[in-house]
Design a protein around this motif. Sequence first.
Motif, mmCIF file in Angstrom:
data_model
loop_
_atom_site.group_PDB
_atom_site.id
_atom_site.type_symbol
_atom_site.label_atom_id
_atom_site.label_comp_id
_atom_site.label_asym_id
_atom_site.label_seq_id
_atom_site.Cartn_x
_atom_site.Cartn_y
_atom_site.Cartn_z
ATOM 1 N N PRO A 1 0.821 -1.224 0.000
ATOM 2 C CA PRO A 1 0.000 0.000 0.000
ATOM 3 C C PRO A 1 0.853 1.271 0.000
ATOM 4 N N VAL A 2 0.390 2.219 -0.776
ATOM 5 C CA VAL A 2 1.000 3.545 -0.823
ATOM 6 C C VAL A 2 0.025 4.487 -0.123
ATOM 7 N N ILE A 3 0.530 5.265 0.826
ATOM 8 C CA ILE A 3 -0.332 6.172 1.584
ATOM 9 C C ILE A 3 -0.445 7.498 0.846
ATOM 10 N N ASP A 4 -1.676 7.891 0.618
ATOM 11 C CA ASP A 4 -1.975 9.171 -0.028
ATOM 12 C C ASP A 4 -2.699 10.024 1.002
ATOM 13 N N ARG A 5 -2.179 11.210 1.264
ATOM 14 C CA ARG A 5 -2.805 12.134 2.213
ATOM 15 C C ARG A 5 -3.466 13.248 1.403
ATOM 16 N N SER A 6 -4.756 13.415 1.619
ATOM 17 C CA SER A 6 -5.516 14.392 0.828
ATOM 18 C C SER A 6 -6.321 15.309 1.731
ATOM 19 N N ARG A 7 -6.515 16.517 1.233
ATOM 20 C CA ARG A 7 -7.434 17.453 1.868
ATOM 21 C C ARG A 7 -8.589 17.619 0.891
ATOM 22 N N VAL A 8 -9.784 17.349 1.378
ATOM 23 C CA VAL A 8 -10.983 17.337 0.530
ATOM 24 C C VAL A 8 -11.952 18.401 1.028
ATOM 25 N N ARG A 9 -12.416 19.252 0.107
ATOM 26 C CA ARG A 9 -13.479 20.201 0.433
ATOM 27 C C ARG A 9 -14.748 19.642 -0.193
ATOM 28 N N MET A 10 -15.748 19.393 0.660
ATOM 29 C CA MET A 10 -16.978 18.774 0.214
ATOM 30 C C MET A 10 -18.158 19.691 0.538
ATOM 31 N N THR A 11 -18.968 19.944 -0.466
ATOM 32 C CA THR A 11 -20.185 20.728 -0.287
ATOM 33 C C THR A 11 -21.340 19.762 -0.120
ATOM 34 N N MET A 12 -22.047 19.913 0.989
ATOM 35 C CA MET A 12 -23.172 19.047 1.301
ATOM 36 C C MET A 12 -24.462 19.867 1.206
ATOM 37 N N ASP A 13 -25.453 19.323 0.510
ATOM 38 C CA ASP A 13 -26.756 19.976 0.386
ATOM 39 C C ASP A 13 -27.819 19.057 0.963
ATOM 40 N N LYS A 14 -28.768 19.664 1.664
ATOM 41 C CA LYS A 14 -29.863 18.882 2.236
ATOM 42 C C LYS A 14 -30.949 18.743 1.174
ATOM 43 N N VAL A 15 -31.206 17.481 0.785
ATOM 44 C CA VAL A 15 -32.194 17.174 -0.252
ATOM 45 C C VAL A 15 -33.151 16.135 0.326
ATOM 46 N N ASP A 16 -34.420 16.498 0.431
ATOM 47 C CA ASP A 16 -35.442 15.591 0.972
ATOM 48 C C ASP A 16 -35.036 15.018 2.332
ATOM 49 N N GLY A 17 -34.475 15.872 3.174
ATOM 50 C CA GLY A 17 -34.118 15.464 4.532
ATOM 51 C C GLY A 17 -32.800 14.722 4.650
ATOM 52 N N ARG A 18 -32.073 14.527 3.548
ATOM 53 C CA ARG A 18 -30.786 13.823 3.563
ATOM 54 C C ARG A 18 -29.675 14.765 3.136
ATOM 55 N N TRP A 19 -28.509 14.621 3.740
ATOM 56 C CA TRP A 19 -27.334 15.402 3.346
ATOM 57 C C TRP A 19 -26.598 14.649 2.257
ATOM 58 N N LEU A 20 -26.493 15.274 1.056
ATOM 59 C CA LEU A 20 -25.856 14.652 -0.092
ATOM 60 C C LEU A 20 -24.715 15.531 -0.575
ATOM 61 N N ALA A 21 -23.669 14.909 -1.102
ATOM 62 C CA ALA A 21 -22.511 15.639 -1.630
ATOM 63 C C ALA A 21 -22.859 16.212 -2.995
ATOM 64 N N SER A 22 -22.751 17.529 -3.137
ATOM 65 C CA SER A 22 -23.024 18.154 -4.423
ATOM 66 C C SER A 22 -21.735 18.611 -5.114
ATOM 67 N N ARG A 23 -20.646 18.662 -4.353
ATOM 68 C CA ARG A 23 -19.359 19.062 -4.920
ATOM 69 C C ARG A 23 -18.254 18.456 -4.064
ATOM 70 N N VAL A 24 -17.261 17.872 -4.709
ATOM 71 C CA VAL A 24 -16.117 17.276 -4.011
ATOM 72 C C VAL A 24 -14.865 17.755 -4.738
ATOM 73 N N GLU A 25 -13.956 18.387 -3.964
ATOM 74 C CA GLU A 25 -12.738 18.935 -4.555
ATOM 75 C C GLU A 25 -11.522 18.549 -3.725
ATOM 76 N N LEU A 26 -10.431 18.215 -4.376
ATOM 77 C CA LEU A 26 -9.157 18.053 -3.690
ATOM 78 C C LEU A 26 -8.541 19.441 -3.586
ATOM 79 N N VAL A 27 -8.161 19.835 -2.383
ATOM 80 C CA VAL A 27 -7.569 21.170 -2.189
ATOM 81 C C VAL A 27 -6.195 21.063 -1.563
#
Length: 180
Positions: free
Chosen positions: A154-180
Amino acid sequence: MSVVDFEWEPAWEPLPAAQPAPRANGRALLRRWLAIATLVAAAGGGGWLAAAHYQTHLAGAEALEAAEAYVLRLTNIDADDVDRNFAQIAEGSTGEFKAMHTRSGTAIRQLLIDNKATARGHVTEAVVKSADRNHVVVVLLVNQAVRNAANPEPVIDRSRVRMTMDKVDGRWLASRVELV
């Protein structure tokens, strides 16, 4: 020997008779009632503000929990079970990210299978960057151990992720995922 006389009492003077308060005229009475109404409204507004702050805080906490679970769906991949992985990713996404994942899914799926890729992710840190009741931005630090046919260790990858979550029909769903 000295003698102490404890029978001494101070001379109390009677209090002056209380003067009746002057009777307020119509304007003074109106000003008094307006002042009271303003205080009551301000106290009620503070309660509304506290309730709104609590709802935003609660939304942030819920979205943060959903984002942590979702980033694990994204980072825990197994070439032998890629269809289930992709179905879980599609189920937890919406909007821009769901459309992008749907477009590129076939090519990525085949690449994972051909290279016998597996990955295991772990969230090391997660914070809410901004929040309102239906839209939350989360930043996550993720460590991911990746291996494939060419690299069995295994190779270890360290990432910082910015995730935009939107509430849709009472559930939190990812609408945008970015590596920053």
